[in-house]
Design a protein around this motif. Structure first.
Motif, PDB file in Angstrom:
ATOM      1  N   THR A 120       0.494  -6.599  -5.237  1.00 55.33           N
ATOM      2  CA  THR A 120      -0.941  -6.537  -5.034  1.00 55.33           C
ATOM      3  C   THR A 120      -1.475  -7.915  -4.682  1.00 55.33           C
ATOM      4  O   THR A 120      -0.927  -8.940  -5.096  1.00 55.33           O
ATOM      5  CB  THR A 120      -1.651  -6.003  -6.296  1.00 55.33           C
ATOM      6  N   ARG A 121      -2.569  -7.948  -3.926  1.00 54.33           N
ATOM      7  CA  ARG A 121      -3.241  -9.204  -3.610  1.00 54.33           C
ATOM      8  C   ARG A 121      -4.081  -9.693  -4.789  1.00 54.33           C
ATOM      9  O   ARG A 121      -4.385 -10.879  -4.886  1.00 54.33           O
ATOM     10  CB  ARG A 121      -4.155  -8.999  -2.391  1.00 54.33           C
ATOM     11  N   THR A 122      -4.454  -8.792  -5.668  1.00 51.54           N
ATOM     12  CA  THR A 122      -5.340  -9.154  -6.770  1.00 51.54           C
ATOM     13  C   THR A 122      -4.677 -10.168  -7.698  1.00 51.54           C
ATOM     14  O   THR A 122      -3.584  -9.938  -8.205  1.00 51.54           O
ATOM     15  CB  THR A 122      -5.728  -7.905  -7.578  1.00 51.54           C
ATOM     16  N   GLY A 123      -5.351 -11.281  -7.906  1.00 47.66           N
ATOM     17  CA  GLY A 123      -4.845 -12.305  -8.826  1.00 47.66           C
ATOM     18  C   GLY A 123      -4.044 -13.403  -8.178  1.00 47.66           C
ATOM     19  O   GLY A 123      -3.678 -14.373  -8.847  1.00 47.66           O
ATOM     20  N   VAL A 124      -3.736 -13.286  -6.898  1.00 47.27           N
ATOM     21  CA  VAL A 124      -2.968 -14.328  -6.217  1.00 47.27           C
ATOM     22  C   VAL A 124      -3.728 -15.655  -6.297  1.00 47.27           C
ATOM     23  O   VAL A 124      -4.933 -15.713  -6.046  1.00 47.27           O
ATOM     24  CB  VAL A 124      -2.708 -13.943  -4.743  1.00 47.27           C
ATOM     25  N   GLY A 125      -3.005 -16.711  -6.667  1.00 47.97           N
ATOM     26  CA  GLY A 125      -3.616 -18.030  -6.741  1.00 47.97           C
ATOM     27  C   GLY A 125      -4.411 -18.288  -8.000  1.00 47.97           C
ATOM     28  O   GLY A 125      -5.083 -19.312  -8.119  1.00 47.97           O
ATOM     29  N   THR A 126      -4.350 -17.374  -8.973  1.00 47.25           N
ATOM     30  CA  THR A 126      -5.070 -17.538 -10.236  1.00 47.25           C
ATOM     31  C   THR A 126      -4.067 -17.516 -11.393  1.00 47.25           C
ATOM     32  O   THR A 126      -2.862 -17.320 -11.208  1.00 47.25           O
ATOM     33  CB  THR A 126      -6.097 -16.414 -10.445  1.00 47.25           C
ATOM     34  N   VAL A 127      -4.586 -17.682 -12.622  1.00 43.01           N
ATOM     35  CA  VAL A 127      -3.720 -17.652 -13.802  1.00 43.01           C
ATOM     36  C   VAL A 127      -3.037 -16.301 -13.950  1.00 43.01           C
ATOM     37  O   VAL A 127      -1.985 -16.206 -14.597  1.00 43.01           O
ATOM     38  CB  VAL A 127      -4.513 -17.988 -15.084  1.00 43.01           C
ATOM     39  N   VAL A 128      -3.627 -15.267 -13.365  1.00 46.22           N
ATOM     40  CA  VAL A 128      -3.038 -13.929 -13.446  1.00 46.22           C
ATOM     41  C   VAL A 128      -1.635 -13.912 -12.838  1.00 46.22           C
ATOM     42  O   VAL A 128      -0.747 -13.183 -13.290  1.00 46.22           O
ATOM     43  CB  VAL A 128      -3.939 -12.900 -12.732  1.00 46.22           C
ATOM     44  N   ALA A 129      -1.415 -14.735 -11.814  1.00 43.96           N
ATOM     45  CA  ALA A 129      -0.141 -14.733 -11.088  1.00 43.96           C
ATOM     46  C   ALA A 129       0.878 -15.714 -11.656  1.00 43.96           C
ATOM     47  O   ALA A 129       2.024 -15.730 -11.197  1.00 43.96           O
ATOM     48  CB  ALA A 129      -0.393 -15.052  -9.612  1.00 43.96           C
ATOM     49  N   GLU A 140       0.199 -12.336   4.393  1.00 41.35           N
ATOM     50  CA  GLU A 140      -0.589 -12.471   3.169  1.00 41.35           C
ATOM     51  C   GLU A 140       0.336 -12.524   1.962  1.00 41.35           C
ATOM     52  O   GLU A 140       1.373 -11.852   1.915  1.00 41.35           O
ATOM     53  CB  GLU A 140      -1.557 -11.291   3.014  1.00 41.35           C
ATOM     54  N   GLU A 141      -0.062 -13.322   0.968  1.00 40.85           N
ATOM     55  CA  GLU A 141       0.736 -13.443  -0.252  1.00 40.85           C
ATOM     56  C   GLU A 141       0.333 -12.362  -1.255  1.00 40.85           C
ATOM     57  O   GLU A 141      -0.850 -12.107  -1.486  1.00 40.85           O
ATOM     58  CB  GLU A 141       0.537 -14.824  -0.882  1.00 40.85           C
ATOM     59  N   TYR A 142       1.345 -11.758  -1.842  1.00 37.77           N
ATOM     60  CA  TYR A 142       1.137 -10.718  -2.846  1.00 37.77           C
ATOM     61  C   TYR A 142       1.889 -11.089  -4.124  1.00 37.77           C
ATOM     62  O   TYR A 142       2.957 -11.703  -4.069  1.00 37.77           O
ATOM     63  CB  TYR A 142       1.650  -9.363  -2.349  1.00 37.77           C
ATOM     64  N   VAL A 143       1.340 -10.694  -5.263  1.00 36.21           N
ATOM     65  CA  VAL A 143       1.993 -10.929  -6.545  1.00 36.21           C
ATOM     66  C   VAL A 143       2.619  -9.627  -7.041  1.00 36.21           C
ATOM     67  O   VAL A 143       2.071  -8.538  -6.825  1.00 36.21           O
ATOM     68  CB  VAL A 143       0.992 -11.481  -7.584  1.00 36.21           C
ATOM     69  N   ARG A 144       3.785  -9.752  -7.653  1.00 35.85           N
ATOM     70  CA  ARG A 144       4.476  -8.561  -8.164  1.00 35.85           C
ATOM     71  C   ARG A 144       4.032  -8.261  -9.592  1.00 35.85           C
ATOM     72  O   ARG A 144       4.063  -9.128 -10.459  1.00 35.85           O
ATOM     73  CB  ARG A 144       5.992  -8.760  -8.129  1.00 35.85           C
ATOM     74  N   GLU A 145       3.612  -7.046  -9.798  1.00 41.35           N
ATOM     75  CA  GLU A 145       3.245  -6.559 -11.131  1.00 41.35           C
ATOM     76  C   GLU A 145       4.224  -5.462 -11.545  1.00 41.35           C
ATOM     77  O   GLU A 145       4.755  -4.743 -10.693  1.00 41.35           O
ATOM     78  CB  GLU A 145       1.820  -6.000 -11.129  1.00 41.35           C
ATOM     79  N   THR A 146       4.457  -5.332 -12.839  1.00 47.24           N
ATOM     80  CA  THR A 146       5.404  -4.331 -13.345  1.00 47.24           C
ATOM     81  C   THR A 146       4.677  -3.195 -14.051  1.00 47.24           C
ATOM     82  O   THR A 146       3.529  -3.327 -14.468  1.00 47.24           O
ATOM     83  CB  THR A 146       6.391  -4.992 -14.320  1.00 47.24           C
ATOM     84  N   TRP A 147       5.373  -2.108 -14.165  1.00 47.34           N
ATOM     85  CA  TRP A 147       4.812  -0.925 -14.803  1.00 47.34           C
ATOM     86  C   TRP A 147       4.490  -1.178 -16.270  1.00 47.34           C
ATOM     87  O   TRP A 147       4.957  -2.120 -16.894  1.00 47.34           O
ATOM     88  CB  TRP A 147       5.758   0.257 -14.668  1.00 47.34           C
ATOM     89  N   LEU A 148       3.673  -0.300 -16.831  1.00 46.87           N
ATOM     90  CA  LEU A 148       3.412  -0.263 -18.263  1.00 46.87           C
ATOM     91  C   LEU A 148       3.746   1.123 -18.783  1.00 46.87           C
ATOM     92  O   LEU A 148       3.325   2.132 -18.214  1.00 46.87           O
ATOM     93  CB  LEU A 148       1.939  -0.578 -18.562  1.00 46.87           C
ATOM     94  N   ARG A 149       4.532   1.135 -19.852  1.00 44.09           N
ATOM     95  CA  ARG A 149       4.857   2.387 -20.530  1.00 44.09           C
ATOM     96  C   ARG A 149       4.708   2.166 -22.031  1.00 44.09           C
ATOM     97  O   ARG A 149       4.629   1.035 -22.492  1.00 44.09           O
ATOM     98  CB  ARG A 149       6.278   2.841 -20.169  1.00 44.09           C
ATOM     99  N   ALA A 150       4.674   3.230 -22.793  1.00 43.66           N
ATOM    100  CA  ALA A 150       4.414   3.097 -24.228  1.00 43.66           C
ATOM    101  C   ALA A 150       5.258   4.082 -25.032  1.00 43.66           C
ATOM    102  O   ALA A 150       5.692   5.118 -24.522  1.00 43.66           O
ATOM    103  CB  ALA A 150       2.936   3.333 -24.512  1.00 43.66           C
TER     104      ALA A 150
END
Length: 235
Positions: A120-129, A140-150
């Motif tokens: 996702t592009r969301t958070g690129v260049g911030t502490v989120v990434a 465009e640069e994208y950051v990799r996010e992983t799934w959430l399970r419980a």
């Protein structure tokens, strides 16, 4: 086979253990599993990782588990007006993994869909990434996010049949449907239980295959976290 349990305590029997991960539906105070959260508190289970948009509000919802110090870590997108949430985080008593709200929703949806990671592009260049892999797509640069399970997902719906098919009403249809798919075990508290087949298949929001246990709500306060009013202008 009916999935209906006699009480919220019975619906959680045998599912809770120290150090587990729990997804809890709701957005603000809308769609909170109001009857199941107090039973988690009463169980005394501790060291919890809780995945939820926020952590309730003073005296209500997940705030109860913060107040009893049963939550070790929150994975959420909003601290908001929850002063206890804020205080525990700032004092170092509570670990917090803060996500952009859309990213949190997609991580949960990915968990239910069996998608281990996405970009996702969301958070690129911030502490989120920070500390996360990135990749270029079409310049465009994208950051990799992983799934959430419980280990356990607790949700609140308006109506269920005895097979566990769920129907949500209005804003309670927030994180609840996605969370119902992403728990190893899903427990749904509902305002009304009807016979199997009584809900038109076209109106089912969460198929019963995702729901393991159903229980009738014992608490339906539906509090409003914030209310802003203004004087009516003269005609």
């Amino acid at each position: 086979m009916s999935k209906v349990f006699a009480s919220p305590a019975a619906a959680l029997d045998g599912l809770l253990f120290d150090g587990m991960t729990i997804m809890s539906g709701g957005f603000g105070l809308s769609g909170n599993p109001e009857s199941l959260i107090p039973e988690i508190r009463a169980s005394g289970v501790s060291g919890l990782t809780v995945i939820s948009n926020n952590a309730g509000a003073e005296g209500f919802g997940l705030w109860m588990l913060l107040q009893s110090r049963q939550i070790r870590k929150m994975i959420s997108s909003y601290v908001g007006e929850n002063k206890l949430f804020e205080a525990q985080y700032l004092s170092g008593d509570l670990e917090l993994e803060l996500n952009p709200q859309g990213t949190l929703a997609e991580r949960i949806r990915a968990g239910g869909a069996g998608i281990a990671a996405f970009y996702t592009r969301t958070g690129v260049g911030t502490v989120v990434a920070e500390g996360k892999p990135t990749e270029m797509f079409e310049g465009e640069e994208y950051v990799r996010e992983t799934w959430l399970r419980a280990d356990l997902a607790i949700v609140k719906a308006w109506k269920a049949d005895t097979a566990g098919n769920l129907l949500f009403r209005k804003t309670a249809r927030n994180f609840n449907p996605d969370m119902a798919t992403a728990g190893k075990v899903t427990v749904a508290e509902v305002e009304e239980i009807v016979p199997e087949g009584a809900i038109d298949p076209d109106y089912v929001h969460t198929p019963g295959i995702y729901v393991d246990r159903v229980v009738l709500s014992t608490i339906n306060e539906k509090r409003i976290e914030q209310r802003t009013v203004r004087q009516r202008e003269p005609a």
